[in-house]
Design a protein around this motif. Structure first.
Motif: not given
Ligand code: NOJ
Ligand code: CA
Length: 548
Positions: A99-104, A141-143, A391-393
């Motif tokens: 549930l990703v509702v901090n942002h769209t 969050v992603f410097p 990156g994380r890929d």
């Molecule tokens: C945390 C998630 O685990 C990450 O993969 C994502 O990039 C950020 N939140 C932003 O939604």
């Protein structure tokens, strides 16, 4: 209390697009996943956590949602998703979704409307500032990948807030319609049959952002409200939150209504994660002992979710600089293995030098420590990573099913795969794949099946208390126990390379027909617990007593 399902769950996390492709377009999909549910059932998984499934421009692996009420057409249809829920339930597997509702996504129609019209009903769904906020270069969050947290939108002629990437504008929790919409999203998916949600970025969702204020208020009450709502809609619906905050703030996220958790049911144990990795790096359990000692007591019903690897970098930011340096030196010495100055973008098998003993030890440890274990797809076969990817890929390559082309993940031409399959080196799919390991009783996969089955016999681990047993032990050895109304499990793990022994005779009076239920090898009988041997990187799970 003990019948709360999430306390006995084994959670498996996967991204649909890299799991199994059913139609040969190079992208994993829901039908592909349905075809692999039997594999997950055999492994012992009881709950699937799906990384974002919604339509998305996919600039952050789906964490940039463009429509909360649908599934990404590349994965299939809502009909396929309902079928997935049905088939999973038939096998006793619950499904939770991100549930990703901090942002769209900035492509979401809400943001498109909000930015283009001052009178849009969605204008105040986002966070704006007329002036350039003085703190706009703070809180990233992603410097390295993200230069600021406020960007200027030329259409709106305003600055908008984005805690994460620029293309992920934050929703404004101060707006009542946003708070209601989040509930509606939950209601929709619960109605369809999901068992709950992995809530992304919870501390940021509830932040009442103000330009220039680095410490805005947090609407913790909204978490209480959301929990109440979810519970009314589905009695056993569960919230599992990502809240990587300072230890003294953790309990607030669980909430405490008369001694019982009334906000989030489960939190990922980021603190234990970093300490486990540090302990493995130093081959010394001290950081884990410290974590067990320092962790706050949880309100009733509150639960930790333990993990070693997830879909992101291993976050070492809460370790001291010296501790972090030790972990980097051992597990990620090359700068290319590191990320954001705080993390490691490798899978566990390469980190541990593909050493089977250490892999078993690490996962035996994770699964025996308090809380509900969460396993990332591919870890059960010891998959590697691809540092050539951005990156994380690197840790998001396709699942390796067999020696067929593309690891049996997809029949598409190689160039059309969503991400390349690992096809060279020690972790190439010809060497590391499900089909081969399934046939081999000595494989890591077979070990995982056995270990998870053993955990089923040890409900104390998920539902009970977890404590360090403070006895003289060689430097690498951790002794801990799990206690609940069902009985007691005792665990001996040796994080170091040297064999050792511990005198556990003070526990003998508690023992009732004790026996090894899982161990790295066959050990001599436990006798009166005087000299309990444990090999270098060895482990013993001992059933001490059972009450029922
Ligand atoms: C945390 C998630 O685990 C990450 O993969 C994502 O990039 C950020 N939140 C932003 O939604
Ligand atoms: Ca497909």
């Amino acid at each position: 209390m003990s019948d709360r399902w999430y306390k006995k769950a084994v959670v498996y996390c996967l991204d649909i697009d890299t799991f199994a492709d059913s139609n040969g377009d190079g992208i994993g999909d829901i039908r592909g996943l349905i075809g692999r549910l039997d594999y997950l059932a055999r492994l012992g998984v009881t709950c699937l956590w799906l990384n974002p499934i919604h339509p998305s421009p996919d600039r952050d692996d789906g964490y940039d949602v463009a429509d909360f009420y649908n599934v990404d057409p590349r994965f299939g249809t809502l009909g396929d998703f309902a079928e997935l829920l049905h088939q999973a339930a038939n096998l006793g597997i619950k499904v939770i979704i991100d549930l990703v509702v901090n942002h769209t996504s900035d492509q979401h129609p809400w943001f498109q409307s909000a930015r283009s019209d001052p009178d849009s009903p969605f204008r105040d769904w986002y966070v704006w500032s007329e002036e350039a906020p003085p703190d706009r270069h703070q809180g990233m969050v992603f410097p390295g990948e993200q230069g600021e947290t406020w960007s200027f939108d030329r259409t709106a002629k305003l600055w908008y807030y984005h805690r994460f990437y620029k293309f992920q504008p934050d929703l404004n929790i101060k707006t009542e319609a946003v708070r209601e919409e989040i509930k509606k999203i939950c209601a929709f998916w619960l109605q369809l049959g999901v068992a709950g949600f992995r809530m992304d970025a919870v501390p940021f969702i509830i932040e009442e952002t103000q330009p220039g204020n680095p410490n805005p208020a947090k609407n913790m009450d909204y978490l209480t409200e959301l929990r109440e709502f979810v519970q009314w809609r589905k009695g056993d619906g569960v919230l599992l939150a990502e809240a990587n905050v300072e230890p003294d703030q953790l309990v607030g996220f669980f909430g405490d209504g008369g001694g019982s958790s009334n906000r989030i049911h489960m939190l990922f144990d980021f603190m234990l994660n970093a300490r486990m990795v540090l302990a493995l790096a130093r081959e010394n359990p001290e950081p884990i002992i410290e974590a067990l000692r320092e962790t706050p007591k949880l309100p009733k019903g509150g639960q930790w979710a333990t993990f070693l690897r997830n879909h992101d970098e291993i976050d070492l930011s809460r370790l001291t600089a010296e501790q972090r340096a030790d972990v980097f030196a051992k597990f990620g010495p090359d700068p290319d293995m590191q990320l954001y100055g705080r993390g490691i973008r490798r899978r566990l098998a390469p980190m541990l030098g593909n050493d089977r003993r250490r892999l078993e030890l690490a996962y035996a440890l994770q699964f025996s420590l308090r809380g509900t274990p969460v396993l990332r797809y591919g870890e059960e076969i010891g998959m590697g990573d691809d540092l050539a990817l951005e990156g994380r890929d690197s840790i998001r390559t396709p699942m390796q099913w067999s020696i067929l082309p593309n690891a049996g993940f997809s029949t598409a031409p190689k160039a059309e795969l969503v991400r390349p399959v690992v096809d060279h080196g020690d972790f190439a799919y010809e060497k590391v794949n499900v089909t081969q390991q399934r046939l081999d009783r000595k494989s890591l996969l077979s070990w995982f099946e056995r270990m998870i089955r053993t955990l089923r016999e040890a409900p104390e681990v998920g539902a009970g208390s977890c404590t360090h047993v403070d006895l003289p032990a060689p430097p690498g050895v951790l002794v801990h126990r799990a206690d609940d109304v069902t009985g007691t499990m005792l665990f001996v793990h040796n994080l170091g390379p040297e064999a050792g022994s511990v005198d556990l005779s003070s526990l003998y009076p508690e023992a009732e027909a004790p026996n090894d239920v899982l161990a790295d090898r066959e050990y001599p009988d436990l006798g009166k617990f005087r000299e309990i041997d444990v090999a270098g990187y060895g482990y013993r799970w001992i059933r001490l007593r059972r009450y029922s």
